[in-house]
Design an enzyme around this catalytic site. Structure first.
Site, short mmCIF file in Angstrom:
data_model
loop_
_atom_site.label_atom_id
_atom_site.label_comp_id
_atom_site.label_asym_id
_atom_site.label_seq_id
_atom_site.Cartn_x
_atom_site.Cartn_y
_atom_site.Cartn_z
N HIS A 108 0.81 -1.21 0.00
CA HIS A 108 0.00 0.00 0.00
C HIS A 108 0.85 1.27 0.00
O HIS A 108 0.49 2.25 -0.63
CB HIS A 108 -0.95 0.02 1.20
CG HIS A 108 -2.05 -0.99 1.07
ND1 HIS A 108 -3.15 -0.80 0.27
CD2 HIS A 108 -2.20 -2.22 1.64
CE1 HIS A 108 -3.95 -1.86 0.36
NE2 HIS A 108 -3.38 -2.74 1.17
N ASP A 152 -7.34 -1.22 -1.53
CA ASP A 152 -8.42 -2.07 -1.02
C ASP A 152 -9.72 -1.36 -1.37
O ASP A 152 -9.86 -0.16 -1.09
CB ASP A 152 -8.32 -2.23 0.50
CG ASP A 152 -7.09 -3.00 0.94
OD1 ASP A 152 -6.51 -3.73 0.12
OD2 ASP A 152 -6.71 -2.88 2.11
N GLU A 167 -7.68 -12.10 -0.56
CA GLU A 167 -8.46 -10.95 -0.11
C GLU A 167 -9.25 -10.40 -1.30
O GLU A 167 -8.69 -9.74 -2.16
CB GLU A 167 -7.54 -9.86 0.46
CG GLU A 167 -6.73 -10.32 1.64
CD GLU A 167 -5.75 -9.26 2.15
OE1 GLU A 167 -5.56 -8.22 1.49
OE2 GLU A 167 -5.16 -9.50 3.20
N HIS A 208 -8.50 -6.67 -2.31
CA HIS A 208 -7.11 -6.20 -2.42
C HIS A 208 -6.61 -6.32 -3.86
O HIS A 208 -6.60 -7.41 -4.43
CB HIS A 208 -6.25 -7.05 -1.48
CG HIS A 208 -4.82 -6.64 -1.41
ND1 HIS A 208 -4.32 -5.90 -0.38
CD2 HIS A 208 -3.78 -6.89 -2.24
CE1 HIS A 208 -3.01 -5.71 -0.56
NE2 HIS A 208 -2.67 -6.30 -1.69
#
Length: 131
Positions: free
Chosen positions: A15, A22, A78, A81
């Site tokens: 990130h 996300d 995820e 993500h």
């Protein structure tokens, strides 16, 4: 440690490289998020993109299908993500650096006592003047 060892939290964040996000899909008319089968950041096998059925799976695949043409690749553990990778590009180098001048240098930070117990409340960050 279990979340790190099982790949739910990266030891080096993507990130803060600026190419990882996300997100979910919402209905514009209502502002409501589509049913994805789990809440965002549910760090378990239930959050794996393929581990859903019915409308939740359809919605996860919709999100994945919307992001892929824009250059974003889904992390299979995820559903929320995504990492942006330009065609032919190798993974960007990690940039685990402080977000601001008042944060400790990389590797110098240690968690405060009690951070790993239920009910812990992080202290407010009181930034001082930057040099």
């Amino acid at each position: 440690v279990h979340l790190l060892d099982n790949g739910y939290i990266s030891r080096r964040s993507g990130h803060n490289r600026g190419n990882t996000i996300d997100l979910t899909v919402i209905t514009l008319a209502t502002g409501e998020a589509l049913d994805m089968g789990t809440a965002w950041d549910t760090l378990s096998e239930a959050s794996h993109t393929a581990n859903a059925v019915g409308p939740a799976l359809e919605n996860r695949l919709l999100l994945k299908g919307l992001m892929r043409p824009e250059g974003f690749v889904n992390y299979y553990k995820e559903w929320w993500h995504f990492v942006f990778v330009e065609e032919g590009e190798k993974e960007l180098p990690h940039r685990d650096v402080p977000y601001a001048c008042f944060e400790p240098p990389e590797g110098a930070w240690t968690p405060p006592p009690g951070w790993d117990r239920a009910g812990y409340v992080a202290p407010a960050i009181e930034p001082g003047p930057c040099p």
